[in-house]
Design a protein around this motif. Structure first.
Motif, PDB file in Angstrom:
ATOM      1  N   MET A  85    -112.991 -11.804  28.593  1.00 50.78           N
ATOM      2  CA  MET A  85    -114.252 -12.477  28.294  1.00 50.78           C
ATOM      3  C   MET A  85    -114.038 -13.797  27.555  1.00 50.78           C
ATOM      4  O   MET A  85    -114.785 -14.753  27.747  1.00 50.78           O
ATOM      5  CB  MET A  85    -115.156 -11.562  27.466  1.00 50.78           C
ATOM      6  CG  MET A  85    -115.781 -10.426  28.261  1.00 50.78           C
ATOM      7  SD  MET A  85    -116.646 -11.005  29.759  1.00 50.78           S
ATOM      8  CE  MET A  85    -117.913 -12.045  29.015  1.00 50.78           C
ATOM      9  N   ALA A  86    -113.020 -13.852  26.716  1.00 57.37           N
ATOM     10  CA  ALA A  86    -112.742 -15.104  25.995  1.00 57.37           C
ATOM     11  C   ALA A  86    -112.362 -16.205  26.984  1.00 57.37           C
ATOM     12  O   ALA A  86    -112.790 -17.359  26.846  1.00 57.37           O
ATOM     13  CB  ALA A  86    -111.628 -14.894  24.968  1.00 57.37           C
ATOM     14  N   VAL A  87    -111.572 -15.863  27.999  1.00 58.66           N
ATOM     15  CA  VAL A  87    -111.176 -16.844  29.014  1.00 58.66           C
ATOM     16  C   VAL A  87    -112.389 -17.240  29.857  1.00 58.66           C
ATOM     17  O   VAL A  87    -112.643 -18.429  30.102  1.00 58.66           O
ATOM     18  CB  VAL A  87    -110.049 -16.272  29.910  1.00 58.66           C
ATOM     19  CG1 VAL A  87    -109.789 -17.183  31.105  1.00 58.66           C
ATOM     20  CG2 VAL A  87    -108.776 -16.070  29.095  1.00 58.66           C
ATOM     21  N   VAL A  88    -113.143 -16.233  30.302  1.00 65.95           N
ATOM     22  CA  VAL A  88    -114.329 -16.503  31.124  1.00 65.95           C
ATOM     23  C   VAL A  88    -115.307 -17.404  30.368  1.00 65.95           C
ATOM     24  O   VAL A  88    -115.860 -18.361  30.926  1.00 65.95           O
ATOM     25  CB  VAL A  88    -114.996 -15.172  31.546  1.00 65.95           C
ATOM     26  CG1 VAL A  88    -116.416 -15.401  32.047  1.00 65.95           C
ATOM     27  CG2 VAL A  88    -114.149 -14.478  32.608  1.00 65.95           C
ATOM     28  N   GLU A  89    -115.487 -17.110  29.091  1.00 68.40           N
ATOM     29  CA  GLU A  89    -116.419 -17.902  28.278  1.00 68.40           C
ATOM     30  C   GLU A  89    -116.000 -19.372  28.225  1.00 68.40           C
ATOM     31  O   GLU A  89    -116.839 -20.276  28.298  1.00 68.40           O
ATOM     32  CB  GLU A  89    -116.486 -17.313  26.864  1.00 68.40           C
ATOM     33  CG  GLU A  89    -117.387 -18.044  25.898  1.00 68.40           C
ATOM     34  CD  GLU A  89    -118.853 -18.042  26.306  1.00 68.40           C
ATOM     35  OE1 GLU A  89    -119.249 -17.157  27.096  1.00 68.40           O
ATOM     36  OE2 GLU A  89    -119.596 -18.937  25.863  1.00 68.40           O
ATOM     37  N   ALA A  90    -114.699 -19.617  28.129  1.00 65.77           N
ATOM     38  CA  ALA A  90    -114.221 -20.998  28.091  1.00 65.77           C
ATOM     39  C   ALA A  90    -114.518 -21.711  29.415  1.00 65.77           C
ATOM     40  O   ALA A  90    -114.941 -22.872  29.423  1.00 65.77           O
ATOM     41  CB  ALA A  90    -112.717 -21.037  27.803  1.00 65.77           C
ATOM     42  N   VAL A  91    -114.320 -21.011  30.527  1.00 71.63           N
ATOM     43  CA  VAL A  91    -114.602 -21.614  31.833  1.00 71.63           C
ATOM     44  C   VAL A  91    -116.100 -21.901  31.960  1.00 71.63           C
ATOM     45  O   VAL A  91    -116.504 -22.979  32.397  1.00 71.63           O
ATOM     46  CB  VAL A  91    -114.111 -20.704  32.985  1.00 71.63           C
ATOM     47  CG1 VAL A  91    -114.449 -21.317  34.339  1.00 71.63           C
ATOM     48  CG2 VAL A  91    -112.609 -20.454  32.866  1.00 71.63           C
ATOM     49  N   VAL A  92    -116.909 -20.930  31.551  1.00 72.96           N
ATOM     50  CA  VAL A  92    -118.367 -21.117  31.607  1.00 72.96           C
ATOM     51  C   VAL A  92    -118.781 -22.324  30.773  1.00 72.96           C
ATOM     52  O   VAL A  92    -119.599 -23.143  31.194  1.00 72.96           O
ATOM     53  CB  VAL A  92    -119.090 -19.838  31.120  1.00 72.96           C
ATOM     54  CG1 VAL A  92    -120.565 -20.111  30.873  1.00 72.96           C
ATOM     55  CG2 VAL A  92    -118.897 -18.713  32.138  1.00 72.96           C
ATOM     56  N   GLN A  93    -118.198 -22.452  29.590  1.00 71.95           N
ATOM     57  CA  GLN A  93    -118.562 -23.576  28.726  1.00 71.95           C
ATOM     58  C   GLN A  93    -118.116 -24.906  29.315  1.00 71.95           C
ATOM     59  O   GLN A  93    -118.755 -25.928  29.101  1.00 71.95           O
ATOM     60  CB  GLN A  93    -117.946 -23.389  27.329  1.00 71.95           C
ATOM     61  CG  GLN A  93    -118.625 -22.288  26.514  1.00 71.95           C
ATOM     62  CD  GLN A  93    -118.058 -22.147  25.113  1.00 71.95           C
ATOM     63  OE1 GLN A  93    -117.306 -22.989  24.644  1.00 71.95           O
ATOM     64  NE2 GLN A  93    -118.438 -21.077  24.431  1.00 71.95           N
TER      65      GLN A  93
END
Lengths: 259, 259, 259, 259
Positions: free
Chosen positions: C129-137
């Motif tokens: 989720m930390a990686v996904v969140e960075a991509v989303v941001q």
């Protein structure tokens, strides 16, 4: 018979220039041992040399504060590490600091893991043995400073190394006599007064009050006061005064060394 | 009387895992001295320990390859440095490597600046004195390995340190007997054959042909072969064979040390 | 209908100058996507720019190879990380590479975690989720390249991000269709021939033979060939030839972007 | 007509956790622009994100404080650098910060070199052009903030970039209107009062008193107050109050951007 105890703090925890470390000149006067960061999680050679010179001037015993090679997290992030690589990293740090200490006429007398490495070595044989192995490889007469009841303390004893146990007056303890992990409920003791009271009880009655209210035995040779907070000097002074008022004298757990 | 000369190369110049350093196992067999990066411009404690163990196995003399703390540029960028800070950084590197070397039964025997620090200390008293001061503070019996005719060599002699002069068979020389700076016309000698011929002349006739064709005297105790190129092994072998064919024996300029 | 698959490798994994990366000029011709290290576990801005320019020249799709900030271990050490801090670190890496890619006329099209971060995000929701969140941001149109059946792949899908699944022809698989962890028995497939055969089966029959001999389904859009070994070029060429012989065409799983 | 001027300070100059940066929450309220370190000489992604969020909350314009990749010296050591490599490093920093700023709804609006890079780019075309080239490659609408009369200011103008000139009320000036170099006699103005007076004169009369007592013209759009000293907040407040008393309004030299 006079009770004595050691008071230790980290000095020289900056990296590069900056306001970090301004308190060091005051803090060094209040303690009897200091563990000095060795450049991998904090500290650079210039800060290390300045700190060793300060400690030499004040007769404060110097230890190597060894940590994970991780400036960005200040050595507070747990890293999975190959044991041989960890031993090499710890050995590197001890040797580098000792060489710098000797250039100002003193020498490393003890080794203390920092941050996440301290936590891991306190609980796991793997990291504890990697640290012990580095000390054995460098100099078997160095003292290992470790939390009481920790795996590191036991491994160091088993390896025939001198040891000293460390107590944390500003930290909560379980009924088993171990420190509450950072971030867990009850991990921190609020207020200088209550903390100083705990320091005195550790030094005199060799006990600590656990989170459930029970009073548990705790035999420590050194009390740790933090060096990396804005109130480090005030806190150390408060603990020191409380110990003095209770008739406890301060003395290093192992004498400082000269080169 | 048999002519002898030292052949030195850098071993262990990686940082972290990776293909860098695969040649080390072959190269170590071809040389008599190695200077080992100490973690600031290259090298990490694990690589340092492996390299020291390799050198110990082969009887190769170990030196500390000290450089600017600059991994991104591999220590090849010139940095303006406060002298006291530079001395602290160099001292840190020597001490760290020596501690690691001693853990495998050997010890640092010489100090050699790397890259931009080598260039600066060769030309400027400021950097030369900072390096010399670090060696004096650590151990006055360590040899300083420096380019012949360099400021560093002179400063080390003036400070009473043992010295050895280094020649570069693959580099062009001015008529004054100094190495052409990297990037300048004539800086590099092309081809293994011509380079090996120059190595032989340095070892036997103690001369080098300068860029203007004149033959100038050059007294060196060590010939440097590079360790950080893909052809390092082939190059070292070629030089070694040429020296053998000319009747020159290889021997370290200073004996290896044991802990 | 023609079968197509993507072939991806890491390019530009050095840090500072040195022989690492010499193969890049050959390897880039053999693949259709490359994930580029962004300076925290490997890669520096100069190498990143050179790699982006190479990829732009060859029409190879560029991804951000994001990892733990740990040069000494090449991002292969597992680090316990605060999620917000991990998101910030990943975001930093994507943005830095994208800026550099845009300066040479292309842009980041996908994100792929590297080493220990890849392993953690494949298995744990926290890191995924930390990686996904960075991509989303940063940009919700970027594709996440992740191991098939991984937690990261699922989390990326749940967040509405485009995804591609990656297969490892040189790695052993469990009967459940997951990669055997590094260091475990059966983790590596020996030999170029058997590895190329597995690559073909992944691309054509969409299966892999697990360690117990069972043939399990495996749907992947990209095959990974390693860029950080001495035999990287030979290996990639072997896989490529085998795919061509089997009538599989190479095409990136997502088209390259221009700035 | 109301006089206006910008007040800028560095925010977020720590690296890793620690007391550095405690003042940021107060300082951000006193200024109109902030240049944020981008991870190479100081700053890490978590600090960068926190700082961008603070600036976004307060409507403070964000700039990229770009420097040499040198944590140990805080970017204050002059490094000889290949221009292309320097451009790549500067571009990397701008892009990384901009990506992080955009994740909290704002964007980088200007670029300001830090420390030794500021000094070198102020005086030398080589470094000035390398910085300008990075800005041009990233976004030609970004403003370059540079010392007045500097080579960097001129090069940025020549390249068609928007510029703003910076004045240093706490620094001595030559009769030619250039800042006295750090470490030289007269480099620092002692006392908050005299410094605040100079700030007012720069903002109102557009002059500064040089070291020889002459009053020289100085046209600046931004006044710099230091963010990295223990008295940063008190100093900024003093300057701000003096400007207000003189009827000078504070406004950013370029408006903040949103993502």
């Amino acid at each position: 018979m006079t009770l004595t105890i050691d008071l230790n703090a980290d000095i020289g925890e900056g990296f590069g220039p900056g306001p970090r470390g301004e308190d060091d000149y005051s803090l060094i006067n209040l303690i009897t041992s200091t563990s000095v960061a060795c450049g991998l999680h904090s500290g650079d050679p210039t800060i290390m040399k300045r700190t060793c010179a300060l400690a030499a001037d004040q007769g404060v015993t110097i230890g190597a504060q060894v940590g994970y090679p991780e400036l960005a997290g200040f050595g507070n992030r747990r890293i999975d590490y190959n044991e041989q690589e960890l031993t090499a990293d710890v050995l590197y740090q001890i040797a580098a600091l000792d060489g710098i200490a000797r250039s100002v006429g003193v020498a490393v007398a003890f080794v203390r893991p920092h941050g996440a490495l301290c936590d891991k070595a306190a609980a796991n044989e793997r990291e504890a043995m990697a640290v012990v192995e580095a000390v054995v490889q460098y100099d078997k007469s160095l003292t290992v400073l470790a939390p009481c009841s920790s795996t590191l303390l036991r491994c160091a004893v088993d390896a025939g190394l001198p040891v000293a146990a460390e107590g944390y007056p500003d930290r909560g303890y379980t009924p088993a006599g171990t420190k509450i992990a950072t971030g867990e409920p009850g991990a921190c003791i609020a207020g200088f007064g209550p903390t100083a009271d705990r320091a005195v009880l550790m030094a005199t009655d060799r006990v600590v009050e656990a989170t459930d209210g029970t009073v548990v035995p705790l035999t420590v040779q050194s009390l740790r006061v933090h060096g990396d907070t804005l109130t480090a000097v005030a806190f150390a002074l408060c603990v020191r005064n409380a110990l003095a008022a209770a008739g406890v004298e301060l003395a290093p757990f192992t004498p400082g060394r000269t080169s």
